[in-house]
Design an enzyme around this catalytic site. Structure first.
Site, PDB file in Angstrom:
ATOM      1  N   LYS A  86      26.559  36.213  43.938  1.00 42.67           N
ATOM      2  CA  LYS A  86      26.138  35.064  44.742  1.00 42.67           C
ATOM      3  C   LYS A  86      24.807  35.370  45.436  1.00 42.67           C
ATOM      4  CE  LYS A  86      27.782  32.285  48.624  1.00 42.67           C
ATOM      5  NZ  LYS A  86      28.897  31.963  49.504  1.00 42.67           N
ATOM      6  N   GLY A 123      32.675  33.616  47.950  1.00 46.95           N
ATOM      7  CA  GLY A 123      32.814  34.558  46.837  1.00 46.95           C
ATOM      8  C   GLY A 123      34.204  34.566  46.247  1.00 46.95           C
ATOM      9  N   ARG A 124      35.229  34.662  47.112  1.00 46.25           N
ATOM     10  CA  ARG A 124      36.602  34.772  46.605  1.00 46.25           C
ATOM     11  C   ARG A 124      37.154  33.443  46.103  1.00 46.25           C
ATOM     12  NH1 ARG A 124      35.669  35.915  51.726  1.00 46.25           N
ATOM     13  NH2 ARG A 124      36.664  34.836  53.449  1.00 46.25           N
ATOM     14  N   GLU A 137      40.902  39.133  52.802  1.00 45.35           N
ATOM     15  CA  GLU A 137      39.530  38.916  53.253  1.00 45.35           C
ATOM     16  C   GLU A 137      39.451  37.595  54.038  1.00 45.35           C
ATOM     17  OE1 GLU A 137      35.698  40.671  51.218  1.00 45.35           O
ATOM     18  OE2 GLU A 137      36.107  38.705  50.375  1.00 45.35           O
ATOM     19  N   HIS A 177      60.761  50.236  38.588  1.00 48.67           N
ATOM     20  CA  HIS A 177      61.000  51.664  38.364  1.00 48.67           C
ATOM     21  C   HIS A 177      60.134  52.505  39.287  1.00 48.67           C
ATOM     22  CE1 HIS A 177      63.380  50.793  34.761  1.00 48.67           C
ATOM     23  NE2 HIS A 177      62.602  49.711  34.744  1.00 48.67           N
ATOM     24  N   LYS A 217      29.044  48.478  54.381  1.00 47.88           N
ATOM     25  CA  LYS A 217      27.918  48.313  53.449  1.00 47.88           C
ATOM     26  C   LYS A 217      26.657  48.904  54.052  1.00 47.88           C
ATOM     27  CE  LYS A 217      28.884  43.888  51.115  1.00 47.88           C
ATOM     28  NZ  LYS A 217      28.377  42.536  50.943  1.00 47.88           N
ATOM     29  N   GLU A 224      26.253  47.515  44.486  1.00 47.10           N
ATOM     30  CA  GLU A 224      26.965  47.916  43.269  1.00 47.10           C
ATOM     31  C   GLU A 224      26.464  47.127  42.061  1.00 47.10           C
ATOM     32  OE1 GLU A 224      28.301  47.159  46.152  1.00 47.10           O
ATOM     33  OE2 GLU A 224      30.117  48.319  46.585  1.00 47.10           O
TER      34      GLU A 224
HETATM   35  C1  G6Q Z   1      34.055  37.256  48.807  1.00 48.80           C
HETATM   36  C2  G6Q Z   1      33.196  38.233  49.436  1.00 48.80           C
HETATM   37  C3  G6Q Z   1      32.813  39.403  48.582  1.00 48.80           C
HETATM   38  C4  G6Q Z   1      31.725  39.094  47.553  1.00 48.80           C
HETATM   39  C5  G6Q Z   1      31.191  40.411  47.009  1.00 48.80           C
HETATM   40  C6  G6Q Z   1      30.102  40.204  45.991  1.00 48.80           C
HETATM   41  O1  G6Q Z   1      34.451  36.268  49.338  1.00 48.80           O
HETATM   42  O2  G6Q Z   1      32.121  37.610  49.997  1.00 48.80           O
HETATM   43  O3  G6Q Z   1      33.898  39.961  47.906  1.00 48.80           O
HETATM   44  O4  G6Q Z   1      32.229  38.294  46.535  1.00 48.80           O
HETATM   45  O5  G6Q Z   1      30.721  41.215  48.071  1.00 48.80           O
HETATM   46  O6  G6Q Z   1      29.068  39.490  46.537  1.00 48.80           O
HETATM   47  P1  G6Q Z   1      27.949  38.889  45.626  1.00 48.80           P
HETATM   48  O7  G6Q Z   1      28.547  37.887  44.741  1.00 48.80           O
HETATM   49  O8  G6Q Z   1      26.934  38.303  46.559  1.00 48.80           O
HETATM   50  O9  G6Q Z   1      27.385  40.040  44.829  1.00 48.80           O
END
Ligand code: G6Q
Length: 546
Positions: A205, A266-267, A352, A383, A511, A211
């Site tokens: 996003k 994001g989620r 989150e 198990h 972060k 990463e």
């Molecule tokens: C989700 C969070 C988080 C996000 C990641 C990746 O709701 O905001 O999990 O999706 O940190 O972020 P980017 O999509 O910006 O790389």
């Protein structure tokens, strides 16, 4: 908004809890032959049986009063109308618009937003069909056989989970998901891939996530080194993002960028361009079925009365256990191997969103909020950790999820899977009394098994709550509905707890610290800024790595 614990509904529930907390579900079932039908909701190809919960009709009535007093319906209306309910980021929350339909709209927003979503879907359709049909080829003219999604968190968990869940419907290129900054993740994924036939979707996003950008740069080097020219990037990289400038700076042309908006959290983003790998793997028709299933759940959530509303019911049950029984965790036990990443997706969605201790007014919540969500697919968990669920000292409410139909030909095995699922929830509820254990031991005739000392070890108290979600079939539409069900469950709980379910400030601190420590690990910077433990570990790392 009034503090939760000061509401009339809370006080009534508190008093009610004292009168019902010791009641055994065995007795509730014995007293009411209609309990299953009474505590059952059906919608969108999903049956929710919540009769194996420690509730009576009065409990549910009081929980519905709580939902009314906390303004759940009004807050849902605010979300669907595009109000900036994500106040700390000053954003609307409109993931429901991504799956809305003009014929039966859920979201009350202007035409411009709606048209933007439709045009994004059209771009995804054109591109995914081109990749699937071979119209879009790699730099050397080869067809794309493998798609690697590089993203993390919401840009990984949702699409990754859905691609696994819809594997039987996948007839396009194979999909792979690389998220971890650990170079082993990218390396092991690329090991078996042919660069000439591999397409990368850089899903971010913000397009700034450490990463993702690190893995994307390494992947770009792999493509350029293997195919011998920078120009290969244009045929092997596309992006799903909101950040045009950063995408362009990476070297991906605007034509290869699939955009979405900042009102998609994001989620909650698998319904947006972040879902591109799903569309490529299963086809746009399936992706639209996924959206349609989620939309059907949106309609149900908006329109069904509280007492027949599936997300509201799950949310209220969770609140009952968290706030009155004091439970800490919630297990999600999907009896479906294809849902092996479902609990991981829900962990992010729930923890989150509602892992917050500050209310919308900025005060500290004096009540518990979101639980720890965890789970593994059945029957594997049986198990492993089910011992604790059955006989441990903690109460762990659980959701069992299973489909009536399977998409493979081993029908007998599917019946055994379903049998295990139903047996576990029954055993958790019924338990086994000392009297039953003793009779069994005596009937076994084995003298070593008759010792009285064994009895307490074999007793199951029961009265352990669970809900069962029986799906007709795990197809795209039902999966869409299932995911949306949990999204709205989390929404309702956030409204009750009066927290902002749509920000995630808690992930920021780590972060920022990682960025500064990464520099110190490399260039011997000043570790004195850290606590003694971190300074010591940095020094040890430097010593060991030289
Ligand atoms: C989700 C969070 C988080 C996000 C990641 C990746 O709701 O905001 O999990 O999706 O940190 O972020 P980017 O999509 O910006 O790389």
């Amino acid at each position: 908004m009034a503090n939760l614990t000061d509401t009339a509904a809370w006080r009534a529930l508190d008093a009610h809890f004292r009168s019902v907390s010791a009641v055994h579900m065995r007795d509730l079932f014995a007293r009411d032959s209609g309990r299953f039908e009474r505590f059952c909701v059906r919608t969108c190809g999903i049956l929710l049986d919540y009769s194996k919960n420690r509730v009576t009709a009065e409990t549910m009535r009081l929980l519905h009063a709580l939902a009314r007093e906390r303004g759940v319906t009004e807050r849902a209306q605010a979300m669907f109308s595009g109000a900036h309910i994500n106040e700390t980021e000053d954003r609307a929350v409109l993931h429901a618009l991504l799956r809305d339909s003009r014929d039966s709209p859920v979201c009350d927003v202007g035409d411009v937003l709606r048209a933007g979503v439709e045009s994004s879907l059209d771009s995804m359709e054109r591109f995914s069909e081109a990749v699937r049909s071979g119209g879009w080829r790699g730099r050397t003219g080869q067809r794309i056989t493998d798609v690697v999604n590089i993203g993390i968190g919401g840009s990984d968990l949702g699409p990754g989970m859905v691609c696994r869940a819809l594997a039987p419907y996948a007839d396009g290129p194979r999909t792979h998901f690389v998220s971890n900054i650990d170079g082993a993740h990218l390396t092991s994924t690329l090991e078996c891939l042919d660069p000439a036939r591999t397409l990368f979707v850089v899903a971010s996003k913000t397009f700034t996530t450490m990463e993702t950008m690190t893995n994307a740069r390494a992947a770009r080097r792999w493509i350029v080194d293997s195919l011998g020219e920078d120009a290969a990037v244009a045929r092997h990289f596309v992006a799903a993002s909101t950040n045009r400038a950063a995408v362009a700076e990476f070297g991906i042309s605007p034509d290869s960028m699939f955009a979405f908006q900042d009102w998609v959290g994001g989620r909650y983003s698998l319904w947006s361009a972040i879902g591109l790998p799903i569309a490529i793997a299963t086809g746009m028709e399936r992706f639209r079925e996924l959206l349609a299933g989620a939309h059907a759940m949106d309609l149900h959530f908006r329109d069904a009365p509280l007492d027949r509303n599936m997300p509201v019911t799950l949310a209220l049950l969770g609140t009952w256990y968290v706030n009155f029984f004091g439970v800490e965790t919630h297990a999600v036990l999907a009896y479906d191997q294809r849902l092996d990443r479902f609990a991981a997706h829900l962990q992010q969605l729930d923890m989150e969103s509602n892992g917050k201790s500050v209310t919308l007014e900025g005060t500290t919540a004096d009540y518990a909020t979101g639980p720890i969500v965890w789970g593994e697919p059945g029957t594997n968990g049986q198990h492993a950790f089910f011992q604790l669920l059955h006989q441990g000292t903690r109460l762990v409410p659980a959701d069992f999820i299973v489909a009536a139909h399977c998409d493979h030909t081993l029908a007998d095995q599917h019946r055994l899977l379903v049998a295990n699922c139903l047996a576990q929830s029954e055993a958790l509820m019924l338990g086994k009394s000392a009297h039953e254990v003793r009779s069994e031991l005596e009937a076994s005739g084995d003298p070593t098994q008759s010792a009285d000392s064994l009895v307490p070890h074999k007793v199951f108290d029961g009265n352990r709550p669970s809900s069962t979600l029986l799906l007709d079939r795990l197809d795209a539409a039902t999966l869409g509905a299932l995911i949306a069900l949990y999204e709205h469950k989390v929404f309702v709980q956030g409204a009750i707890w009066n927290v902002n379910s749509f920000d995630q400030w808690g992930v920021e601190l780590g972060k920022a610290l990682a960025t500064s420590i990464a520099r110190e690990l490399l260039d011997h910077g000043d570790g004195g800024l850290h606590d003694a433990s971190t300074t010591g570990l940095i020094a040890e790392y430097r010593r060991l790595s030289h």
